[in-house]
Design a protein around this motif. Sequence first.
Motif: not given
Length: 288
Positions: A165-172
């Motif tokens: 979820v950390g990578m998804a958060t950075v993209i968002f």
Amino acid sequence: MTKLTNRSYTYYFLLPAGIIYFVFFLLPTIMSFFFSMTWWTLTDWKFIGLENFITFLTEPSLNIGFKNTLIYAIVTCSLKVILGLLLGVFLSQKLKTIGFVRSMVFFPTLLSTIAVGMAFAMMMHPTQGLINTALKIVGITGPDWLGDTTIALLSVALVDVWKGVGMATVIFIAGIMSIPEDYYEALAIDGGNSFHKFWNIIVPLSRPAMNSVIILAFIGGLRSFDLVWAMTKGGPGFSTDLIASIIYKQYQGGFYGLSTAGNVILFIVVSALAFPLYAFLNKKEVDL
């Protein structure tokens, strides 16, 4: 003549990348399609046509593997999108400790997947694991997270979400922070509240970031192997077997051509699902 020479000169710069792409991607892909139709070892091979594909598709565990893979991909993708969006909204705010919190959210992404799988496998032990021990302190009897066939796949999927979820958060965060302030100012003038800001501005205008997260998370879920293998090795029974773990089991058994055919089938399945999804999502994008 000069224009043609300049164009050829440009191609010379592309040549090294083209060679690397051909040697390390295109050639192995072509060889995989060929060897999927052979019986082969490291020293010998024999062409057998589509026999490997027929054998792989008639595997008793394959139907379970297909179902588990689809469930796993949908669950992990959905949770990464939802949690990543919510965390992205929160971590886009101007707070004093925002850098530290962002680092903590992204940190699991940097960890080795095998190490994470082994650590959580110990933490989810039914009697000696940290999770059930903590639950026991507050009077709750924890389940057998990885030994119960009804929740084992979900348990692994939740660990996958925690790690990814950390990578998804950075993209968002990148998508949300690229939204012009004019939209927020116009909403404030119209009397909009925080919900209106989220639903009418952030959600539609961060759709390119959302599409990227959906595609990456969904493909990652379909191809997942290392976390599942580190935590359960496909067990108990076939309850957490994915297509990739079935392929690996065939390879362990020395059926190299059969496992290669499985990889080709997985490539076709991922392509058949990912490309239409990508085309559908692109139609829904909102331009700033």
